[in-house]
Design a protein around this motif. Structure first.
Motif, short mmCIF file in Angstrom:
data_model
loop_
_atom_site.label_atom_id
_atom_site.label_comp_id
_atom_site.label_asym_id
_atom_site.label_seq_id
_atom_site.Cartn_x
_atom_site.Cartn_y
_atom_site.Cartn_z
N GLN A 1 110.49 -25.05 16.74
CA GLN A 1 109.43 -25.56 17.62
C GLN A 1 108.10 -24.86 17.39
O GLN A 1 107.04 -25.45 17.60
N VAL B 1 112.46 -12.78 18.26
CA VAL B 1 112.72 -13.24 19.62
C VAL B 1 113.00 -14.73 19.65
O VAL B 1 113.96 -15.20 20.26
N HIS B 2 112.16 -15.50 18.95
CA HIS B 2 112.32 -16.96 18.97
C HIS B 2 113.58 -17.39 18.22
O HIS B 2 114.19 -18.41 18.57
N GLU B 3 113.97 -16.62 17.20
CA GLU B 3 115.23 -16.97 16.53
C GLU B 3 116.40 -16.74 17.47
O GLU B 3 117.34 -17.54 17.51
N SER B 4 116.34 -15.65 18.25
CA SER B 4 117.40 -15.40 19.22
C SER B 4 117.44 -16.49 20.29
O SER B 4 118.50 -16.83 20.80
N MET B 5 116.26 -17.04 20.60
CA MET B 5 116.18 -18.12 21.59
C MET B 5 116.56 -19.47 20.98
O MET B 5 116.80 -20.43 21.71
N GLY B 6 116.58 -19.53 19.65
CA GLY B 6 116.96 -20.77 18.98
C GLY B 6 115.88 -21.82 18.92
O GLY B 6 116.19 -23.02 18.78
N ASN B 7 114.62 -21.43 18.99
CA ASN B 7 113.53 -22.44 18.95
C ASN B 7 112.47 -22.13 17.91
O ASN B 7 111.30 -22.45 18.10
#
Length: 222
Positions: free
Chosen positions: A215, A206-212
């Motif tokens: 972080q 999910v966070h890879e898809s969000m690009g973060n």
């Protein structure tokens, strides 16, 4: 009826607005049922859980105990339980490998010949490869995984003593030499770690898809 109709309209509105995926749909439906009047429900989840014959099986452990909000084990069918438990164990094992692999490649580590292989979902984008060697290595890795899944990592001789037992006779003497408490504890730990890993790799996706991802993993350098 009015309450159910209103809840259905709210769910439909949320689905159309947020474009939820199928597993979220199931969660919303289950949540809506929880708000229905008590008289409309046959029995409470607590009562169902306590009465289910699988309530004390391995895996019904802290912090959630026996957790079956969708009622998959309601029929109390042994074959279905064994299938679900084996699927859970296999997905957990794959997810544990996935999390370790994701974090390792994200940190910049590569095996010789795969220096061009990107981390995360980027591995499926063949346009980023600069050499055929790296691309072929990825293809062979996927082929090896398929061979392991379909022909090797399974109970090939009907020797399994429990779901997920793929020893096929190898190492049986060493495992049987352990105490019953050790065996139970080891299997429970594998279940818990597998469950955590399934949530972990899903979170990374999910966070890879969000690009973060950077972080949430600032201590790792690509």
């Amino acid at each position: 009826k009015d309450l159910k109709t209103s809840l259905k309209r709210v769910i439909i509105f949320l689905l159309q607005t947020l474009k939820m995926k199928s597993f979220v749909v199931a969660t919303l439906v289950a949540s809506a049922a929880a708000f229905a009047p008590v008289s409309q429900r046959a029995s409470s989840p607590t009562a169902i859980s306590a009465a289910n014959k699988f309530a004390n099986e391995l895996g019904a452990q802290a912090p959630l105990g026996f957790f079956d909000p969708m009622g998959f084990l309601g029929p109390e069918d042994d074959t279905q339980f064994q299938w679900l438990r084996e699927a859970e164990i296999k997905h957990g094992r794959i997810s544990m490998l996935a999390v370790v692999g994701y974090l390792t490649t994200y940190a910049g580590y590569r095996i010789p010949g795969m220096e061009d292989v990107p981390c995360g979902f980027g591995v499926f984008d063949k346009t980023v490869y600069t050499t055929d060697l790296a691309l072929n290595n990825v293809r062979w890795t996927i082929a090896t995984m398929l061979i392991l899944e379909t022909a090797i990592v399974k109970d090939g001789y009907d020797l399994a003593e429990f779901p997920g037992d793929y020893l096929n006779g190898f190492g049986k003497i060493r495992w049987d030499g352990r105490s019953a408490d050790f065996q139970y504890s080891s299997r429970a730990k594998e279940l818990n770690n597998g469950r955590a890993a399934m949530m972990g790799i899903l979170g990374l996706m999910v966070h890879e898809s969000m690009g973060n991802v950077d972080q949430i993993l600032p201590f790792l350098n690509k």
